[in-house]
Design an enzyme around this catalytic site. Structure first.
Site, short mmCIF file in Angstrom:
data_model
loop_
_atom_site.label_atom_id
_atom_site.label_comp_id
_atom_site.label_asym_id
_atom_site.label_seq_id
_atom_site.Cartn_x
_atom_site.Cartn_y
_atom_site.Cartn_z
N SER A 71 15.44 -13.00 25.53
CA SER A 71 14.04 -13.08 25.12
C SER A 71 13.66 -14.41 24.48
O SER A 71 12.51 -14.83 24.54
CB SER A 71 13.72 -11.95 24.16
OG SER A 71 14.56 -12.00 23.03
N HIS A 87 13.06 -7.36 28.67
CA HIS A 87 12.28 -8.45 29.26
C HIS A 87 12.49 -8.53 30.78
O HIS A 87 12.47 -9.61 31.36
CB HIS A 87 12.60 -9.77 28.58
CG HIS A 87 12.15 -9.78 27.16
ND1 HIS A 87 10.86 -10.12 26.78
CD2 HIS A 87 12.79 -9.43 26.02
CE1 HIS A 87 10.74 -10.00 25.46
NE2 HIS A 87 11.89 -9.59 24.98
N LYS A 118 6.63 -3.20 26.24
CA LYS A 118 6.33 -4.54 26.78
C LYS A 118 5.59 -4.38 28.12
O LYS A 118 4.40 -4.11 28.10
CB LYS A 118 7.61 -5.35 26.88
CG LYS A 118 8.31 -5.52 25.51
CD LYS A 118 9.38 -6.57 25.53
CE LYS A 118 10.32 -6.50 24.32
NZ LYS A 118 9.68 -6.68 23.02
#
Ligand code: PLP
Length: 459
Positions: free
Chosen positions: A232, A260, A291
């Site tokens: 990240s 991610h 996310k």
């Protein structure tokens, strides 16, 4: 004469009110010293207040903006045959630091699904899962997550931080070993700290070092290699094929944190294992709903059925924390439906991260566009082929002042400094989203160049 030890108590006796006051005064002194230290080091993190929904164009308290447009890929317009949806509103601050990779945080269908779940299943469960906190929507979402990742089963947590905190302690004993990339996310590091297994830390992405550590770890019962899929802070991707190859050679299991990557890496957005063709070789995946998958909150582990069953019995963040609120479950579930129903959204992100098409003399997607232009201007951008584009600056104060000046130019980015990244490696992490336009990216680059010159980061 004082009986027994009473004289001692009398000597140290302070009226209760004053004793509490002096302890509090002492605490205040300690805290003020700590806070001054953080300020002095230039690593103070202040929070800006957003007064709109999350998205590429936002409103920020105290900062003015102009009109903006959001494009939601994959949502058909009734009067257009193409698959985009335009929503105009007054805004103007361009947001380049959310993990909203696919723009689903404010997607109308995701919001609607959250509202529906709230209406049907209430605000919350007032309970952990095993007491009376499991609803049909929790079970459905777990089954959907397992299907999405092509794994046997899945278990939800309040966050991926919790999934990482719960896994290692529940799974590994002092007979076992865990081998962890030195730049793994803080939550993996904290989770590993909680377990009693033997701990090995290999150099970032260094396969020779991992192999040496695996050889050393042969004496243990189980070996678990733990890595982020995409890192990240650096925007680089784990060499999963090599990791899986070494794991198979040395009889190790592979664990991967996909926060991610889930939803947008790989041809159908399944993640780093799909991107690198090793979906059948990674045993355990932890990831987040906070996310790309709608951005509300929540995390999960997906993998072998018996492992998930064990986690339901033993993982402390699962056993001792409330179950996910229905609205959050509804949003994430819809985000997965959108991704599993069509590949349009994933492809729109892939288009943004594709490589430079030099043969035709034009730039490819947004991430490449941003990287190429920034590098051409003289900035150093870490990582590759990922929407995370960290602008490496080194000095914490420089990163934070540049981020402040970027905001004055209508660009929301944040400086990252210690302890989020190592000392001396401060940066501004830029994140490209599927819903950024080329104009948005150009505006961001222009502002960086101007601010970089102003602060001497560029000649
Ligand atoms: N793992 C990684 C790699 C992350 O970047 C994050 C969040 O920043 C987490 C875990 C924690 O995720 P969550 O916000 O769901 O707790």
């Amino acid at each position: 004469m004082w009986p027994g030890n009473a004289w001692r108590a009398a000597l140290f006796w302070v009226p209760r009110g004053r004793r509490a006051q002096s302890a509090l005064a002492q605490l205040r002194g300690i805290l003020e010293g700590e806070l001054e230290g953080i300020c002095g080091a230039g690593t103070w993190k202040s929070e800006r207040v957003i007064t709109s929904r999350q998205g590429p164009h936002i409103r920020v308290d105290g900062v003015s903006g102009g009109p903006g447009t959001v494009i939601f890929p994959g949502l058909p317009l009734p009067h257009l045959s193409c698959c985009i949806h335009l929503l105009s509103f007054t805004s103007g601050i361009l947001n380049f630091c959310a993990n909203n990779y696919l723009g689903l945080s404010s997607h109308p269908e995701v919001i609607q699904a959250g509202l529906q779940a709230l209406e049907e299943f209430g605000a919350g469960l007032s309970s952990v899962r095993f007491i009376c906190g499991t609803q049909s929507i929790h079970k459905n979402l777990e089954a959907k997550i397992a299907r999405f990742h092509q794994r046997e089963d899945a278990i939800l947590y309040p966050s991926c931080y919790d999934a990482n905190a719960g896994l290692f302690e529940a799974l590994l004993t002092p007979e076992d070993a865990v081998l962890s990339d030195e730049l793994n996310h803080a939550s993996i590091i904290d989770g590993i700290r909680l377990c009693k297994a033997h701990k090995y830390r290999y150099r970032h992405l260094d396969m020779a070092d991992l192999e040496a550590k695996l050889q050393e770890a042969q004496k243990h019962r189980l070996r678990l290699v733990a890595t982020d899929g995409a890192f990240s802070m650096d925007g680089d991707i784990a060499p999963l094929q090599e990791i899986c190859c070494l794991a198979s050679r040395y009889g190790a299991l592979v664990f991967m944190d996909e926060c991610h990557a889930t939803g947008f890496l790989g041809p159908t957005g399944r993640g780093t294992d799909e991107l690198l063709g090793v979906m059948d070789q990674v045993t355990i995946i932890n990831s987040t709903l906070g996310k790309a998958l709608g951005g509300a909150s929540g995390g999960y582990t997906t993998g072998p059925g018996p492992l998930v069953s064990l986690l339901r019995q033993r993982a402390r963040p699962y056993l001792f924390s409330n179950s996910l609120p229905p609205a959050v479950v509804g949003c994430a579930s819809k985000a997965l439906d959108l991704l599993m129903g069509s590949n349009t959204i994933v492809q729109s992100m892939a288009a943004k991260t594709q490589r430079c098409d030099s043969q035709q003399g034009r730039l490819g997607g947004g991430e490449t566009w941003f990287r190429s232009k920034m590098e051409a201007a003289g900035f150093t951008i870490s990582g590759a082929s990922h929407p995370i584009c960290p602008v490496m600056l080194g000095d914490a104060r420089l990163a934070s002042r540049m981020a402040d000046d970027m905001l004055k130019r209508g660009i929301f980015v944040i400086g990252f400094s210690y302890p989020v990244v190592p000392k001396g490696k401060a940066r501004i992490r830029v994140q490209i989203s599927a819903v950024h336009s080329e104009e948005d990216i150009d505006r961001c680059v222009e502002a960086f160049v101007e601010v970089g010159r102003l602060h001497g980061a560029l000649p």
